[in-house]
Design an enzyme around this catalytic site. Structure first.
Site, PDB file in Angstrom:
ATOM      1  N   HIS A 275       4.268   5.634  11.786  1.00 54.53           N
ATOM      2  CA  HIS A 275       3.855   5.495  10.380  1.00 54.53           C
ATOM      3  C   HIS A 275       2.884   6.655  10.133  1.00 54.53           C
ATOM      4  O   HIS A 275       1.669   6.486  10.082  1.00 54.53           O
ATOM      5  CB  HIS A 275       3.168   4.136  10.190  1.00 54.53           C
ATOM      6  CG  HIS A 275       2.965   3.723   8.771  1.00 54.53           C
ATOM      7  ND1 HIS A 275       3.119   4.578   7.693  1.00 54.53           N
ATOM      8  CD2 HIS A 275       2.583   2.527   8.238  1.00 54.53           C
ATOM      9  CE1 HIS A 275       2.859   3.917   6.569  1.00 54.53           C
ATOM     10  NE2 HIS A 275       2.533   2.676   6.872  1.00 54.53           N
TER      11      HIS A 275
ATOM     12  N   LYS B 251      25.260  -5.614   0.186  1.00 59.66           N
ATOM     13  CA  LYS B 251      26.705  -5.734   0.449  1.00 59.66           C
ATOM     14  C   LYS B 251      27.071  -5.121   1.795  1.00 59.66           C
ATOM     15  O   LYS B 251      28.245  -4.930   2.106  1.00 59.66           O
ATOM     16  CB  LYS B 251      27.496  -5.035  -0.661  1.00 59.66           C
ATOM     17  CG  LYS B 251      27.246  -5.600  -2.046  1.00 59.66           C
ATOM     18  CD  LYS B 251      27.970  -4.763  -3.090  1.00 59.66           C
ATOM     19  CE  LYS B 251      27.446  -5.059  -4.486  1.00 59.66           C
ATOM     20  NZ  LYS B 251      27.856  -4.040  -5.464  1.00 59.66           N
TER      21      LYS B 251
ATOM     22  N   ARG C 135       0.816  -1.216   0.000  1.00 62.91           N
ATOM     23  CA  ARG C 135       0.000   0.000   0.000  1.00 62.91           C
ATOM     24  C   ARG C 135       0.853   1.270   0.000  1.00 62.91           C
ATOM     25  O   ARG C 135       0.632   2.185  -0.800  1.00 62.91           O
ATOM     26  CB  ARG C 135      -0.921   0.020   1.237  1.00 62.91           C
ATOM     27  CG  ARG C 135      -2.126  -0.871   1.109  1.00 62.91           C
ATOM     28  CD  ARG C 135      -2.510  -1.451   2.453  1.00 62.91           C
ATOM     29  NE  ARG C 135      -1.567  -2.501   2.787  1.00 62.91           N
ATOM     30  CZ  ARG C 135      -1.774  -3.794   2.500  1.00 62.91           C
ATOM     31  NH1 ARG C 135      -2.918  -4.170   2.015  1.00 62.91           N
ATOM     32  NH2 ARG C 135      -0.854  -4.700   2.735  1.00 62.91           N
ATOM     33  N   THR C 136       1.796   1.349   0.928  1.00 66.10           N
ATOM     34  CA  THR C 136       2.519   2.613   1.111  1.00 66.10           C
ATOM     35  C   THR C 136       3.406   2.918  -0.092  1.00 66.10           C
ATOM     36  O   THR C 136       3.399   4.037  -0.617  1.00 66.10           O
ATOM     37  CB  THR C 136       3.355   2.548   2.411  1.00 66.10           C
ATOM     38  OG1 THR C 136       2.535   2.039   3.458  1.00 66.10           O
ATOM     39  CG2 THR C 136       3.872   3.913   2.788  1.00 66.10           C
TER      40      THR C 136
ATOM     41  N   ARG D  94      11.249   3.520   4.459  1.00 67.60           N
ATOM     42  CA  ARG D  94      10.705   2.519   5.398  1.00 67.60           C
ATOM     43  C   ARG D  94      11.867   1.659   5.873  1.00 67.60           C
ATOM     44  O   ARG D  94      12.698   1.219   5.052  1.00 67.60           O
ATOM     45  CB  ARG D  94       9.650   1.653   4.720  1.00 67.60           C
ATOM     46  CG  ARG D  94       9.266   0.452   5.590  1.00 67.60           C
ATOM     47  CD  ARG D  94       8.063  -0.285   5.084  1.00 67.60           C
ATOM     48  NE  ARG D  94       6.849   0.514   5.260  1.00 67.60           N
ATOM     49  CZ  ARG D  94       5.614   0.023   5.109  1.00 67.60           C
ATOM     50  NH1 ARG D  94       5.447  -1.238   4.784  1.00 67.60           N
ATOM     51  NH2 ARG D  94       4.562   0.782   5.285  1.00 67.60           N
TER      52      ARG D  94
HETATM   53  N1   CP Z   1      -0.414  -0.239   5.997  1.00 70.26           N
HETATM   54  C1   CP Z   1       0.767  -0.443   5.397  1.00 70.26           C
HETATM   55  O1   CP Z   1       1.772   0.170   5.738  1.00 70.26           O
HETATM   56  O2   CP Z   1       0.744  -1.364   4.396  1.00 70.26           O
HETATM   57  P1   CP Z   1       2.023  -1.798   3.546  1.00 70.26           P
HETATM   58  O3   CP Z   1       2.951  -2.522   4.475  1.00 70.26           O
HETATM   59  O4   CP Z   1       1.484  -2.687   2.450  1.00 70.26           O
HETATM   60  O5   CP Z   1       2.653  -0.549   3.003  1.00 70.26           O
END
Ligand code: CP
Length: 317
Positions: free
Chosen positions: A145, A95, A67-68, A117
């Site tokens: 998040h 590496k 999603r993100t 992320r």
């Molecule tokens: N909700 C969320 O962060 O989904 P993803 O891990 O698919 O990005």
């Protein structure tokens, strides 16, 4: 790019060059982001903007995402920006290069925004200190998040006709399951309490510890007692990859699953959210995930507009 020089001339809603977590934002800054989100959602999905024309956004995802990552890509394209994607396999991360060195390398190539992320809490902050482009936290460990928190707040506001002003006062939001390992839970608590909602974390003691009360919510270990009082419920996946035990998983599935019977006991207007990915039959019954209370796919749609708003704010103020 020197961002700090501009600050004094900018309005109080100015977010600054980064979005690292929601705790450091004021309610006015959050509302400005959600207002902008609303404008993007109200426009046709085919509408393009020149906000990021000539700019490049780098997606640095050191953890998996559907999603993100995709929504940041779509958001960048709708704002006429370029996207580059780094995958950990096939890059020099394999590496042994650190996340900070990788981010500094990408920034040196002239990107304008890094979306990061990482499994380590605090990774986004470390990167933001090391580079001079904008940084957006797309999830760091169990810490934060922020764009997920924003899209969850928007979803709740929309379901309860609070889009004018995004005031969630009088609403009670339950976050259920594995709060302990959840960055989504922490960002949801931050945004919902800042907008005036009452938040209760619900789960077994191992996964919903009393320490969460220091974040401004209450904690309960009785889902059936809480459900009839809630206006929205966010169901969380048990995160075995972050340390949740097999016992915790079993307890959540057996005692805290949002079943069809439990969903039937909720208030008439109460809605069900899940940040995804869902484990159907574990934290949420399939019929509830696909049922009339579910806002799961609406959350995804709102996520694109939230990320457009975030990119707009960090690059333009
Ligand atoms: N909700 C969320 O962060 O989904 P993803 O891990 O698919 O990005």
């Amino acid at each position: 790019m020197t961002h700090t020089d501009q600050k004094s001339a900018l309005p109080s809603e100015y977010l600054g060059p980064n979005l690292l977590d929601l705790w450091r934002l004021s309610p006015a800054q959050i509302r400005a982001l959600l207002d902008r989100t609303r404008r993007y959602l109200d426009a046709p999905a085919s509408e393009r903007y020149d906000t990021l024309a000539g700019r490049t956004v780098a997606n640095l995802f050191f953890e998996d995402s559907t999603r993100t990552r995709i929504s940041f890509t779509l958001a960048t394209r709708r704002l006429s920006g370029e996207v580059v994607d780094l995958s950990t396999s096939g890059s020099s991360v394999s590496k042994g290069e650190t996340a900070v060195d990788t981010a500094m390398t990408i920034a040196a190539m002239g990107v304008d925004v890094i979306v990061i992320r990482h499994a380590a809490s605090g990774a986004a902050e470390l990167v933001a200190r090391a580079v001079d482009c904008s940084v957006i936290n797309a999830g760091d460990g169990r810490h934060a998040h922020p764009t997920q928190g924003l899209l969850d707040a928007y979803t709740i506001a929309e379901a309860h006709d609070r889009l004018d002003g995004f005031d969630l006062t009088g609403l009670r939001v339950g976050i259920v399951g594995d709060l302990e390992h959840s960055r989504v839970a922490r960002s949801d608590i931050a945004v919902c309490t800042k907008l005036g909602a009452e938040v209760v974390g619900i789960g077994p003691a191992e996964l919903a510890p009393e320490s969460f009360t220091t974040l401004g919510c209450t904690v309960s270990h009785d889902l059936d007692e809480e459900l009839p009082t809630l206006d929205a419920v966010q169901m969380l996946r048990v995160q075995r990859e972050r340390g949740a035990s097999a016992v915790g998983l079993k307890t959540c599935a057996a005692e805290f699953q949002l079943s069809a019977e439990r969903a039937a006991a909720m208030k008439p207007k109460a809605v069900v959210l899940h940040p995804g990915p869902m484990n159907r039959g574990v934290e949420i019954a399939s019929s509830v995930a696909d049922g009339p209370r579910s806002r799961v796919l609406r959350q995804v749609a709102i996520g694109v507009a939230v990320r457009m708003a975030t990119l707009q704010h960090v690059t333009q103020g």
